[in-house]
Design a protein around this motif. Structure first.
Motif, PDB file in Angstrom:
ATOM      1  N   LYS A   1       0.844  -1.207   0.000  1.00 25.04           N
ATOM      2  CA  LYS A   1       0.000   0.000   0.000  1.00 25.04           C
ATOM      3  C   LYS A   1       0.879   1.258   0.000  1.00 25.04           C
ATOM      4  CE  LYS A   1      -4.098  -1.875   2.254  1.00 25.04           C
ATOM      5  NZ  LYS A   1      -4.917  -1.887   3.475  1.00 25.04           N
ATOM      6  N   LEU A   2       1.928   1.210   0.792  1.00 20.19           N
ATOM      7  CA  LEU A   2       2.843   2.355   0.820  1.00 20.19           C
ATOM      8  C   LEU A   2       3.538   2.541  -0.529  1.00 20.19           C
ATOM      9  CD1 LEU A   2       4.461   1.935   4.357  1.00 20.19           C
ATOM     10  CD2 LEU A   2       2.858   3.719   3.612  1.00 20.19           C
ATOM     11  N   LEU A   3       3.912   1.438  -1.165  1.00 14.72           N
ATOM     12  CA  LEU A   3       4.536   1.504  -2.488  1.00 14.72           C
ATOM     13  C   LEU A   3       3.603   2.181  -3.490  1.00 14.72           C
ATOM     14  CD1 LEU A   3       6.555  -1.183  -4.320  1.00 14.72           C
ATOM     15  CD2 LEU A   3       4.549  -0.236  -5.435  1.00 14.72           C
ATOM     16  N   VAL A   4       2.337   1.787  -3.481  1.00 17.69           N
ATOM     17  CA  VAL A   4       1.362   2.366  -4.417  1.00 17.69           C
ATOM     18  C   VAL A   4       1.136   3.847  -4.100  1.00 17.69           C
ATOM     19  CG1 VAL A   4      -1.054   2.280  -5.174  1.00 17.69           C
ATOM     20  CG2 VAL A   4       0.260   0.167  -4.940  1.00 17.69           C
ATOM     21  N   GLN A   5       1.072   4.191  -2.825  1.00 17.45           N
ATOM     22  CA  GLN A   5       0.895   5.602  -2.448  1.00 17.45           C
ATOM     23  C   GLN A   5       2.079   6.445  -2.920  1.00 17.45           C
ATOM     24  OE1 GLN A   5       0.397   5.477   1.793  1.00 17.45           O
ATOM     25  NE2 GLN A   5      -1.804   5.137   1.684  1.00 17.45           N
ATOM     26  N   GLU A   6       3.288   5.931  -2.735  1.00 20.93           N
ATOM     27  CA  GLU A   6       4.474   6.669  -3.169  1.00 20.93           C
ATOM     28  C   GLU A   6       4.509   6.789  -4.688  1.00 20.93           C
ATOM     29  OE1 GLU A   6       6.502   8.578  -1.834  1.00 20.93           O
ATOM     30  OE2 GLU A   6       8.087   8.738  -3.317  1.00 20.93           O
ATOM     31  N   ALA A   7       4.142   5.717  -5.386  1.00 24.11           N
ATOM     32  CA  ALA A   7       4.095   5.771  -6.849  1.00 24.11           C
ATOM     33  C   ALA A   7       3.063   6.792  -7.315  1.00 24.11           C
ATOM     34  CB  ALA A   7       3.781   4.388  -7.411  1.00 24.11           C
ATOM     35  N   ASP A   8       1.933   6.842  -6.652  1.00 25.26           N
ATOM     36  CA  ASP A   8       0.885   7.801  -6.984  1.00 25.26           C
ATOM     37  C   ASP A   8       1.412   9.228  -6.800  1.00 25.26           C
ATOM     38  OD1 ASP A   8      -1.447   9.245  -7.381  1.00 25.26           O
ATOM     39  OD2 ASP A   8      -2.598   8.192  -5.853  1.00 25.26           O
ATOM     40  N   ARG A   9       2.017   9.487  -5.643  1.00 25.94           N
ATOM     41  CA  ARG A   9       2.544  10.827  -5.359  1.00 25.94           C
ATOM     42  C   ARG A   9       3.608  11.227  -6.384  1.00 25.94           C
ATOM     43  NH1 ARG A   9       6.780  13.266  -4.005  1.00 25.94           N
ATOM     44  NH2 ARG A   9       7.985  11.370  -3.738  1.00 25.94           N
ATOM     45  N   LEU A  10       4.545  10.338  -6.644  1.00 26.90           N
ATOM     46  CA  LEU A  10       5.636  10.662  -7.558  1.00 26.90           C
ATOM     47  C   LEU A  10       5.147  10.750  -9.005  1.00 26.90           C
ATOM     48  CD1 LEU A  10       8.620  11.287  -7.864  1.00 26.90           C
ATOM     49  CD2 LEU A  10       9.072   8.824  -7.920  1.00 26.90           C
ATOM     50  N   GLY A  11       4.264   9.822  -9.410  1.00 26.62           N
ATOM     51  CA  GLY A  11       3.733   9.867 -10.773  1.00 26.62           C
ATOM     52  C   GLY A  11       2.981  11.158 -11.044  1.00 26.62           C
ATOM     53  N   LYS A  12       2.215  11.605 -10.044  1.00 27.06           N
ATOM     54  CA  LYS A  12       1.478  12.867 -10.180  1.00 27.06           C
ATOM     55  C   LYS A  12       2.439  14.040 -10.336  1.00 27.06           C
ATOM     56  CE  LYS A  12      -2.032  13.484  -7.481  1.00 27.06           C
ATOM     57  NZ  LYS A  12      -2.855  13.730  -6.263  1.00 27.06           N
ATOM     58  N   GLU A  13       3.443  14.065  -9.484  1.00 25.47           N
ATOM     59  CA  GLU A  13       4.423  15.156  -9.534  1.00 25.47           C
ATOM     60  C   GLU A  13       5.197  15.156 -10.855  1.00 25.47           C
ATOM     61  OE1 GLU A  13       6.521  15.671  -5.872  1.00 25.47           O
ATOM     62  OE2 GLU A  13       8.265  16.444  -6.928  1.00 25.47           O
TER      63      GLU A  13
ATOM     64  N   VAL B   1      10.688  -3.357  -9.593  1.00 28.01           N
ATOM     65  CA  VAL B   1      10.025  -3.327 -10.907  1.00 28.01           C
ATOM     66  C   VAL B   1       8.571  -2.901 -10.740  1.00 28.01           C
ATOM     67  CG1 VAL B   1       9.302  -4.720 -12.900  1.00 28.01           C
ATOM     68  CG2 VAL B   1      11.583  -5.045 -11.910  1.00 28.01           C
ATOM     69  N   ASN B   2       7.908  -3.429  -9.706  1.00 29.00           N
ATOM     70  CA  ASN B   2       6.508  -3.046  -9.448  1.00 29.00           C
ATOM     71  C   ASN B   2       6.386  -1.550  -9.167  1.00 29.00           C
ATOM     72  OD1 ASN B   2       5.739  -5.713  -9.704  1.00 29.00           O
ATOM     73  ND2 ASN B   2       5.709  -6.092  -7.510  1.00 29.00           N
ATOM     74  N   LEU B   3       7.302  -1.024  -8.366  1.00 31.42           N
ATOM     75  CA  LEU B   3       7.300   0.408  -8.062  1.00 31.42           C
ATOM     76  C   LEU B   3       7.439   1.228  -9.343  1.00 31.42           C
ATOM     77  CD1 LEU B   3       7.497   2.880  -6.123  1.00 31.42           C
ATOM     78  CD2 LEU B   3       9.980   2.470  -6.073  1.00 31.42           C
ATOM     79  N   PHE B   4       8.389   0.836 -10.174  1.00 29.83           N
ATOM     80  CA  PHE B   4       8.633   1.583 -11.418  1.00 29.83           C
ATOM     81  C   PHE B   4       7.410   1.524 -12.337  1.00 29.83           C
ATOM     82  CE2 PHE B   4      12.552   2.640 -14.208  1.00 29.83           C
ATOM     83  CZ  PHE B   4      11.902   3.752 -14.702  1.00 29.83           C
ATOM     84  N   GLU B   5       6.804   0.347 -12.471  1.00 31.75           N
ATOM     85  CA  GLU B   5       5.598   0.212 -13.292  1.00 31.75           C
ATOM     86  C   GLU B   5       4.477   1.100 -12.763  1.00 31.75           C
ATOM     87  OE1 GLU B   5       4.995  -4.069 -13.138  1.00 31.75           O
ATOM     88  OE2 GLU B   5       5.404  -4.160 -15.289  1.00 31.75           O
ATOM     89  N   ALA B   6       4.328   1.136 -11.456  1.00 28.93           N
ATOM     90  CA  ALA B   6       3.266   1.953 -10.855  1.00 28.93           C
ATOM     91  C   ALA B   6       3.528   3.440 -11.092  1.00 28.93           C
ATOM     92  CB  ALA B   6       3.158   1.652  -9.357  1.00 28.93           C
ATOM     93  N   ILE B   7       4.775   3.859 -10.987  1.00 29.18           N
ATOM     94  CA  ILE B   7       5.108   5.265 -11.257  1.00 29.18           C
ATOM     95  C   ILE B   7       4.754   5.613 -12.700  1.00 29.18           C
ATOM     96  CG2 ILE B   7       7.024   6.894 -11.527  1.00 29.18           C
ATOM     97  CD1 ILE B   7       8.366   5.445  -9.113  1.00 29.18           C
ATOM     98  N   LEU B   8       5.122   4.731 -13.633  1.00 32.07           N
ATOM     99  CA  LEU B   8       4.783   4.959 -15.052  1.00 32.07           C
ATOM    100  C   LEU B   8       3.276   5.090 -15.244  1.00 32.07           C
ATOM    101  CD1 LEU B   8       7.033   2.555 -17.154  1.00 32.07           C
ATOM    102  CD2 LEU B   8       6.745   4.994 -17.509  1.00 32.07           C
ATOM    103  N   ALA B   9       2.531   4.199 -14.610  1.00 31.90           N
ATOM    104  CA  ALA B   9       1.071   4.223 -14.766  1.00 31.90           C
ATOM    105  C   ALA B   9       0.477   5.530 -14.227  1.00 31.90           C
ATOM    106  CB  ALA B   9       0.459   3.021 -14.044  1.00 31.90           C
ATOM    107  N   TYR B  10       0.918   5.931 -13.040  1.00 24.11           N
ATOM    108  CA  TYR B  10       0.394   7.165 -12.458  1.00 24.11           C
ATOM    109  C   TYR B  10       0.862   8.396 -13.239  1.00 24.11           C
ATOM    110  CZ  TYR B  10      -1.726   4.853  -8.485  1.00 24.11           C
ATOM    111  OH  TYR B  10      -2.530   4.081  -7.700  1.00 24.11           O
ATOM    112  N   HIS B  11       2.068   8.359 -13.757  1.00 21.22           N
ATOM    113  CA  HIS B  11       2.548   9.468 -14.594  1.00 21.22           C
ATOM    114  C   HIS B  11       1.590   9.677 -15.762  1.00 21.22           C
ATOM    115  CE1 HIS B  11       4.917  10.890 -18.115  1.00 21.22           C
ATOM    116  NE2 HIS B  11       5.340  11.788 -17.250  1.00 21.22           N
ATOM    117  N   ARG B  12       1.235   8.580 -16.399  1.00 20.82           N
ATOM    118  CA  ARG B  12       0.322   8.652 -17.538  1.00 20.82           C
ATOM    119  C   ARG B  12      -1.069   9.113 -17.092  1.00 20.82           C
ATOM    120  NH1 ARG B  12       0.525   9.538 -22.772  1.00 20.82           N
ATOM    121  NH2 ARG B  12      -1.101   8.469 -23.871  1.00 20.82           N
ATOM    122  N   ARG B  13      -1.514   8.574 -15.961  1.00 21.56           N
ATOM    123  CA  ARG B  13      -2.847   8.914 -15.434  1.00 21.56           C
ATOM    124  C   ARG B  13      -2.975  10.410 -15.171  1.00 21.56           C
ATOM    125  NH1 ARG B  13      -6.428  11.175 -13.478  1.00 21.56           N
ATOM    126  NH2 ARG B  13      -7.908  10.599 -11.888  1.00 21.56           N
TER     127      ARG B  13
END
Length: 125
Positions: A10-22, A107-119
């Motif tokens: 959950k923390l990984l996804v939250q961090e990916a969301d925050r970073l992807g948004k930024e 790898v999961n973290l990086f994929e999540a960052i990519l997804a949120y960046h696009r989102r």
């Protein structure tokens, strides 16, 4: 990053969301991220399903990813968003060692960052 518990994920996804948004809001392009992610996918191909630990070659390639990412930061005029991504990924690489599960979490973290960046509207070029 070093645990695989539900709380850690959950923390990984939250961090990916925050970073992807930024990253999306600060002008980092998808191609800039994908240049790095392509190398991670290439490294991932060297990890066999039967491996218990990462090979020395995989560990070497992961560590060499740090200077390659630093080069990308310099190449794009020290883009602050790219700098933050590189710092996050470099810290994560430093935690992997020879642990295959930690590599998969990376790898999961990086994929999540990519997804949120696009989102959040990350540019395509």
């Amino acid at each position: 990053m070093t645990e695989s518990s539900e709380e850690a994920m959950k923390l990984l996804v939250q961090e990916a969301d925050r970073l992807g948004k930024e990253l999306g809001r600060n002008g980092l392009t998808t191609s800039q991220i994908r240049n790095i992610f392509g190398e991670v996918r290439s490294i991932e191909q060297e990890v066999l399903p039967t491996d218990q630990q990462l090979s020395l070659d995989v560990q070497r390639r992961l560590l060499m990813l740090k200077p390659k990412m630093a080069y990308q930061v310099g190449r794009f005029s020290n883009n602050q968003a790219l700098q933050e991504l590189v710092e996050t990924l470099s810290d994560a690489i430093g935690l992997i060692g020879n642990d295959k599960n930690r590599f998969q979490t990376f790898v999961n973290l990086f994929e999540a960052i990519l997804a949120y960046h696009r989102r959040y509207g990350g540019k395509t070029n």
